[in-house]
Design an enzyme around this catalytic site. Structure first.
Site, PDB file in Angstrom:
ATOM      1  N   GLY A 109       0.837  -1.196   0.000  1.00 27.25           N
ATOM      2  CA  GLY A 109       0.000   0.000   0.000  1.00 27.25           C
ATOM      3  C   GLY A 109       0.870   1.244   0.000  1.00 27.25           C
ATOM      4  O   GLY A 109       2.080   1.162   0.200  1.00 27.25           O
ATOM      5  N   GLU A 146      -1.087   2.656   6.584  1.00 25.79           N
ATOM      6  CA  GLU A 146      -1.197   3.715   5.566  1.00 25.79           C
ATOM      7  C   GLU A 146      -2.042   4.884   6.076  1.00 25.79           C
ATOM      8  O   GLU A 146      -1.746   6.039   5.781  1.00 25.79           O
ATOM      9  CB  GLU A 146      -1.782   3.161   4.271  1.00 25.79           C
ATOM     10  CG  GLU A 146      -0.963   2.059   3.611  1.00 25.79           C
ATOM     11  CD  GLU A 146       0.490   2.393   3.399  1.00 25.79           C
ATOM     12  OE1 GLU A 146       0.843   3.594   3.284  1.00 25.79           O
ATOM     13  OE2 GLU A 146       1.303   1.460   3.362  1.00 25.79           O
ATOM     14  N   HIS A 149       0.169   7.067   8.003  1.00 28.74           N
ATOM     15  CA  HIS A 149       0.895   8.034   7.152  1.00 28.74           C
ATOM     16  C   HIS A 149      -0.022   9.188   6.738  1.00 28.74           C
ATOM     17  O   HIS A 149       0.369  10.360   6.781  1.00 28.74           O
ATOM     18  CB  HIS A 149       1.406   7.358   5.878  1.00 28.74           C
ATOM     19  CG  HIS A 149       2.586   6.466   6.056  1.00 28.74           C
ATOM     20  ND1 HIS A 149       3.695   6.799   6.796  1.00 28.74           N
ATOM     21  CD2 HIS A 149       2.854   5.233   5.538  1.00 28.74           C
ATOM     22  CE1 HIS A 149       4.578   5.811   6.735  1.00 28.74           C
ATOM     23  NE2 HIS A 149       4.097   4.840   5.981  1.00 28.74           N
ATOM     24  N   TRP A 157      11.243   4.092  12.599  1.00 32.53           N
ATOM     25  CA  TRP A 157      12.705   4.263  12.626  1.00 32.53           C
ATOM     26  C   TRP A 157      13.130   5.566  11.945  1.00 32.53           C
ATOM     27  O   TRP A 157      14.331   5.830  11.783  1.00 32.53           O
ATOM     28  CB  TRP A 157      13.406   3.051  11.992  1.00 32.53           C
ATOM     29  CG  TRP A 157      13.184   2.881  10.520  1.00 32.53           C
ATOM     30  CD1 TRP A 157      14.048   3.235   9.511  1.00 32.53           C
ATOM     31  CD2 TRP A 157      12.044   2.303   9.868  1.00 32.53           C
ATOM     32  NE1 TRP A 157      13.491   2.932   8.281  1.00 32.53           N
ATOM     33  CE2 TRP A 157      12.273   2.357   8.473  1.00 32.53           C
ATOM     34  CE3 TRP A 157      10.836   1.740  10.328  1.00 32.53           C
ATOM     35  CZ2 TRP A 157      11.336   1.877   7.534  1.00 32.53           C
ATOM     36  CZ3 TRP A 157       9.918   1.263   9.401  1.00 32.53           C
ATOM     37  CH2 TRP A 157      10.169   1.338   8.030  1.00 32.53           C
ATOM     38  N   ASP A 166      11.373  10.202  13.932  1.00 30.01           N
ATOM     39  CA  ASP A 166      10.004  10.153  13.408  1.00 30.01           C
ATOM     40  C   ASP A 166       9.178  11.308  13.989  1.00 30.01           C
ATOM     41  O   ASP A 166       7.966  11.344  13.817  1.00 30.01           O
ATOM     42  CB  ASP A 166       9.350   8.804  13.725  1.00 30.01           C
ATOM     43  CG  ASP A 166       9.211   8.556  15.217  1.00 30.01           C
ATOM     44  OD1 ASP A 166       9.775   9.325  16.034  1.00 30.01           O
ATOM     45  OD2 ASP A 166       8.535   7.575  15.591  1.00 30.01           O
ATOM     46  N   THR A 171       8.507   7.157  20.938  1.00 23.67           N
ATOM     47  CA  THR A 171       8.892   5.974  20.155  1.00 23.67           C
ATOM     48  C   THR A 171      10.410   5.915  20.137  1.00 23.67           C
ATOM     49  O   THR A 171      11.060   6.904  19.813  1.00 23.67           O
ATOM     50  CB  THR A 171       8.368   6.067  18.713  1.00 23.67           C
ATOM     51  OG1 THR A 171       8.818   7.297  18.127  1.00 23.67           O
ATOM     52  CG2 THR A 171       6.855   6.012  18.669  1.00 23.67           C
TER      53      THR A 171
HETATM   54  N1  ARG Z   1       5.327  -1.003   2.907  1.00 22.51           N
HETATM   55  C1  ARG Z   1       4.154  -0.248   3.136  1.00 22.51           C
HETATM   56  C2  ARG Z   1       4.492   1.201   3.548  1.00 22.51           C
HETATM   57  O1  ARG Z   1       5.578   1.561   3.922  1.00 22.51           O
HETATM   58  C3  ARG Z   1       3.181  -0.955   4.076  1.00 22.51           C
HETATM   59  C4  ARG Z   1       3.664  -1.830   5.171  1.00 22.51           C
HETATM   60  C5  ARG Z   1       2.484  -2.522   5.859  1.00 22.51           C
HETATM   61  N2  ARG Z   1       2.855  -3.505   6.865  1.00 22.51           N
HETATM   62  C6  ARG Z   1       2.022  -4.456   7.351  1.00 22.51           C
HETATM   63  N3  ARG Z   1       2.395  -5.284   8.287  1.00 22.51           N
HETATM   64  N4  ARG Z   1       0.814  -4.605   6.898  1.00 22.51           N
HETATM   65  O2  ARG Z   1       3.667   2.111   3.525  1.00 22.51           O
HETATM   66 ZN    ZN Z   2       4.911   3.010   5.503  1.00 20.53          ZN
HETATM   67 CA    CA Z   3      10.898   8.651  18.170  1.00 17.82          CA
END
Ligand code: ARG
Ligand code: ZN
Ligand code: CA
Length: 233
Positions: A109, A146, A149, A157, A166, A171
């Protein structure tokens, strides 16, 4: 105090057979968002263990405002917002738009941070990772990550070395993502990583918390003058 912030959601399903993503699957994604952002999900750290007291109720609820199905023969959409150009977001100033399509390239995603272009605002999820499906990413937590975000959260991290941030103080620092289902403690940058945070890269069953600092960072964008203030009141 904004109380529980309700987010109305439009879901755009774009597949050769758009009915292949059922209403039950849509509802399972909504249920996961509602549980994870209120901290009533079932996976929790045992009380008394490190980080257990850091899991917090972020104070968001999500309601389904509409599901739109588009039969489209395109087999992969990539991560360059092509699906949004083909099927534009609906009132993104007041609604979270989620596109469900085949992204390709093993991408689960992607999301747009607050403050970006309205015409591309929202979250894109691969159908294999949308709501309850099978496999290690089958609990709908890609949606949770998502939307994190979309609400302004960075990766746990800080996408960098130990001194990259972050922008959330409670965290712990790390210098890398974690995958799979790490045992505790997994230590980088001299302290245990919060591998169970939704904003790491662990398996769905092994991520189950936001912190107070993340909650405050997310909610700040809904306050007066914030990038998503138009979504409340
Ligand atoms: N790689 C994607 C991102 O950085 C999604 C990671 C989702 N991880 C999960 N365990 N569903 O936005
Ligand atoms: Zn992500
Ligand atoms: Ca932090």
């Amino acid at each position: 105090n904004l109380g529980i912030i309700d987010i109305p959601v439009y879901i755009h399903i774009v597949y050769p057979d758009a009915n292949s993503i059922s209403n039950a699957q849509v509802n399972s994604q909504m249920a996961t968002l509602n549980a994870d952002f209120r901290d009533v999900n079932i996976n929790q750290l045992p009380s008394g263990t490190t980080f257990a007291n850091d899991a917090t109720d972020a104070g968001f609820s999500f309601s389904l405002a509409g599901t739109f199905r588009h039969n489209d023969s395109r087999s992969s959409w990539g991560t360059n917002d092509a699906v949004k150009a083909a099927y534009p977001p609906i009132t993104p100033d007041t609604h979270l738009n989620i596109w469900v399509c085949e992204i390709g390239g093993g991408i689960l995603g992607y999301a747009q941070f607050p403050g970006g272009n309205a015409s591309t605002d929202g979250v894109v999820l691969g159908g294999d990772y949308f709501g309850n499906t099978s496999g290690v990413y089958g609990l709908g937590r890609t949606g949770t990550h998502e939307v994190g975000h979309y609400f302004n959260l960075r990766h746990i991290w800080g996408d960098g070395r130990c001194n990259r941030d972050d922008f959330v103080t409670d965290t712990p620092k790390s210098d890398r993502s974690n995958g799979g289902c790490p045992s505790f403690p997994t230590t980088h940058c001299k302290s245990a990583d919060m591998t169970m945070n939704y904003m790491d890269y662990t398996y769905d069953a092994c991520m189950y918390m936001f912190t107070d600092g993340q909650r405050n960072r997310m909610r700040a964008i809904f306050a007066s003058g914030g990038a998503r203030a138009s979504m409340v009141g």
